[in-house]
Design a protein around this motif. Structure first.
Motif, PDB file in Angstrom:
ATOM      1  N   VAL A 140      49.901  45.643  46.923  1.00 53.62           N
ATOM      2  CA  VAL A 140      51.251  45.221  47.296  1.00 53.62           C
ATOM      3  C   VAL A 140      51.857  44.358  46.201  1.00 53.62           C
ATOM      4  N   ALA A 141      51.062  43.432  45.668  1.00 48.68           N
ATOM      5  CA  ALA A 141      51.560  42.520  44.638  1.00 48.68           C
ATOM      6  C   ALA A 141      51.982  43.281  43.385  1.00 48.68           C
ATOM      7  N   ALA A 142      51.114  44.178  42.914  1.00 52.09           N
ATOM      8  CA  ALA A 142      51.403  44.911  41.680  1.00 52.09           C
ATOM      9  C   ALA A 142      52.423  46.026  41.904  1.00 52.09           C
ATOM     10  N   GLY A 143      52.293  46.753  43.012  1.00 46.22           N
ATOM     11  CA  GLY A 143      53.181  47.879  43.274  1.00 46.22           C
ATOM     12  C   GLY A 143      54.621  47.466  43.479  1.00 46.22           C
ATOM     13  N   SER A 144      54.837  46.334  44.162  1.00 47.66           N
ATOM     14  CA  SER A 144      56.207  45.891  44.421  1.00 47.66           C
ATOM     15  C   SER A 144      56.920  45.506  43.130  1.00 47.66           C
ATOM     16  N   ILE A 378      56.832  54.903  37.284  1.00 45.59           N
ATOM     17  CA  ILE A 378      55.676  54.378  38.015  1.00 45.59           C
ATOM     18  C   ILE A 378      54.726  55.503  38.420  1.00 45.59           C
ATOM     19  N   SER A 379      54.767  56.596  37.646  1.00 46.11           N
ATOM     20  CA  SER A 379      53.887  57.733  37.918  1.00 46.11           C
ATOM     21  C   SER A 379      53.108  58.087  36.654  1.00 46.11           C
ATOM     22  N   PRO A 380      51.830  58.460  36.781  1.00 45.83           N
ATOM     23  CA  PRO A 380      51.060  58.870  35.612  1.00 45.83           C
ATOM     24  C   PRO A 380      51.539  60.239  35.113  1.00 45.83           C
ATOM     25  N   PRO A 381      51.227  60.652  33.873  1.00 50.36           N
ATOM     26  CA  PRO A 381      50.349  59.940  32.941  1.00 50.36           C
ATOM     27  C   PRO A 381      51.033  58.889  32.085  1.00 50.36           C
ATOM     28  N   SER A 397      43.090  47.087  38.537  1.00 47.64           N
ATOM     29  CA  SER A 397      42.910  48.401  37.921  1.00 47.64           C
ATOM     30  C   SER A 397      44.186  49.232  38.003  1.00 47.64           C
ATOM     31  N   LEU A 398      44.312  50.172  37.071  1.00 46.23           N
ATOM     32  CA  LEU A 398      45.469  51.074  37.080  1.00 46.23           C
ATOM     33  C   LEU A 398      45.525  51.876  38.374  1.00 46.23           C
ATOM     34  N   LYS A 399      44.345  52.227  38.908  1.00 48.00           N
ATOM     35  CA  LYS A 399      44.314  52.975  40.159  1.00 48.00           C
ATOM     36  C   LYS A 399      44.915  52.160  41.291  1.00 48.00           C
ATOM     37  N   THR A 400      44.582  50.862  41.349  1.00 48.23           N
ATOM     38  CA  THR A 400      45.135  49.990  42.397  1.00 48.23           C
ATOM     39  C   THR A 400      46.648  49.850  42.246  1.00 48.23           C
ATOM     40  N   ILE A 401      47.102  49.698  41.000  1.00 47.89           N
ATOM     41  CA  ILE A 401      48.549  49.574  40.751  1.00 47.89           C
ATOM     42  C   ILE A 401      49.258  50.857  41.162  1.00 47.89           C
ATOM     43  N   LEU A 402      48.651  52.000  40.797  1.00 48.18           N
ATOM     44  CA  LEU A 402      49.249  53.287  41.142  1.00 48.18           C
ATOM     45  C   LEU A 402      49.313  53.477  42.651  1.00 48.18           C
ATOM     46  N   MET A 403      48.224  53.180  43.358  1.00 43.33           N
ATOM     47  CA  MET A 403      48.208  53.347  44.809  1.00 43.33           C
ATOM     48  C   MET A 403      49.215  52.409  45.475  1.00 43.33           C
ATOM     49  N   GLY A 404      49.375  51.214  44.913  1.00 44.67           N
ATOM     50  CA  GLY A 404      50.369  50.289  45.454  1.00 44.67           C
ATOM     51  C   GLY A 404      51.790  50.740  45.192  1.00 44.67           C
TER      52      GLY A 404
END
Length: 438
Positions: A140-144, A378-381, A397-404
């Motif tokens: 939530v912190a990183a994704g927002s 906000i989408s890979p790659p 991690s990048l995965k956590t940021i992406l999922m958020g």
């Protein structure tokens, strides 16, 4: 060779060249020169320098470096931190208020700087550690913050809107106005999801133990209000008929530098040099891409690729909304791999006659295109904002940021659907302020 087949060949080679690691501008020039030599002869190269520099012979382009200087001078100060602190002091006792503070700060800073990476960096440095300290999930912190930073290319003044206006010869003033309500819509959707997410996990009940007096709440406002006043002044000058976008951008850049020097003590020549140096680098990069895209567009038109694609699509017996769905899918995929400016310059000249023939408003389409580019951030790659956030908080991690970030991608898709159902969200304000376009 059939122009449609030739167009497919150009697309394959362009993707191959751009993925080889060369810069976007150089890649476009390589592809353009190669196809012109093969299919039009060496004589076609004589026109390339004229087209390259002729594409830059546009007074409206002056607004790009000016708005970049405007954003860089703001980003070089504590304006982002002060903006975040001001909202945090006012909303600290509101359940889930910290997430709202961060998204609100992102929206305001995006309006001041016009840069997505700068917004992520400025607000994220303060907001992410504070949210994690309060017990909010890392996602939530990183994704927002990653999602909030994307607002920089939609909320005016927006460099990408200027680029779209130049590429399609569309009114920049109308484009700026068209981004206001969709930008606010995205902010509202982001906030709604954040509140729901924190409420669902119980984190909305995590309140700060710090309390602020009314004096403490008001004392931070004088530091950020001048910047907000400049933004409002720039927009008023532009839409009040006082000055052109280029003139207002120049005045805004000068005033932002003055405020940065006076309020934030940015009078060290080395600090000012960094602002001007970085602004020059970014401006040259964008202008070089614009010039190269002009040559690329000339190549497509000279080989009758653009005209053939538009004619072919016009003969398709499909619903115009199916066509718009396909265009959105194309823009979405392109945004995954290329920066917004490159996608706009390459795609807009081709897509404009298609969407106008189908009965869509080019101003409305600019907003749809921009939101697609926001998803790409906000989408890979590539996902530039994901890497900016990872640089701020490397232990996430990048995965956590992406999922958020994924729920905010869903919010952007919802915004696109709402804009399709209610196009007036984007077109009402430009028509109300500047009159109905013909």
């Amino acid at each position: 060779m059939d122009p449609l087949l030739l167009g497919a060949l150009v697309a394959v080679f362009t993707i191959f060249v751009l993925f080889s690691g060369v810069s976007v501008a150089v890649g476009l020039l390589i592809v353009s020169a190669g196809f012109l030599i093969v299919f039009d002869g060496m004589r076609s190269l004589e026109l390339m320098p004229e087209i390259l520099f002729g594409k830059l012979d546009n007074f409206a382009l002056l607004s790009i470096p000016m708005f970049i200087i405007m954003g860089a001078s703001i980003a070089s100060t504590r304006a982002g931190a002060d903006l975040y602190e001001a909202l945090e002091r006012w909303l600290t006792r509101v359940p889930g208020g910290l997430v709202i503070s961060n998204l609100g700060a992102c929206a305001l800073f995006a309006a001041m700087s016009g840069s997505s990476p700068a917004t992520c960096a400025a607000i994220g440095k303060m907001g992410i550690p504070e949210m994690r300290k309060r017990g909010y999930p890392d996602g939530v912190a990183a994704g927002s913050i990653a999602a909030g930073g994307t607002l920089g290319i939609l909320i005016p003044p927006s460099v990408t809107m200027i680029v779209y206006g130049i590429a399609t010869e569309t009114s920049i003033g109308r484009l700026f106005l068209a981004g206001v309500f969709p930008g606010l819509l995205l902010v509202a959707l982001f906030m709604a999801w954040s509140l729901y997410s924190t409420w669902r996990t119980g984190d909305a009940n995590v309140l700060s133990s710090t309390t602020y007096t009314w004096r403490q709440r008001f004392e931070v406002l004088p530091r950020v209000l001048p910047f907000i006043a400049i933004i409002l002044g720039v927009l008023y000058a532009m839409y009040g008929g006082i000055a052109t976008p280029s003139e207002t951008a120049a005045v805004g850049a000068l005033l932002c530098l003055v405020i940065a020097i006076v309020i934030y003590k940015l009078w060290n020549p080395k600090d000012l040099w960094v602002v001007l140096r970085d602004s020059t680098k970014e401006s040259v990069m964008i202008l070089f891409i614009i010039a190269a895209a002009g040559v690329f567009s000339y190549m497509l038109s000279s080989l009758f690729i653009t005209q053939s694609i538009a004619e072919w699509i016009g003969t398709l017996e499909v619903n115009r909304w199916v066509l718009m769905g396909v265009i959105n899918l194309f823009l979405l995929v392109a945004g995954f791999f290329l920066p917004p400016v490159a996608v706009i310059l390459m795609a807009a000249p081709i897509l404009l006659p298609i969407i106008t023939t189908a009965g869509f408003d080019p101003i409305w389409f600019a907003v749809i295109l921009t939101i697609n580019m926001e998803i790409g951030l906000i989408s890979p790659p590539v996902g530039l904002n994901l890497y900016v956030i990872n640089g701020i908080a490397p232990d996430i991690s990048l995965k956590t940021i992406l999922m958020g970030s994924l729920p905010f991608v869903a919010c952007m898709v919802i915004a696109i659907i709402l804009l399709c159902l209610f196009p007036g969200i984007a077109t009402w304000l430009p028509n109300a302020v500047m009159g109905t376009s013909v």
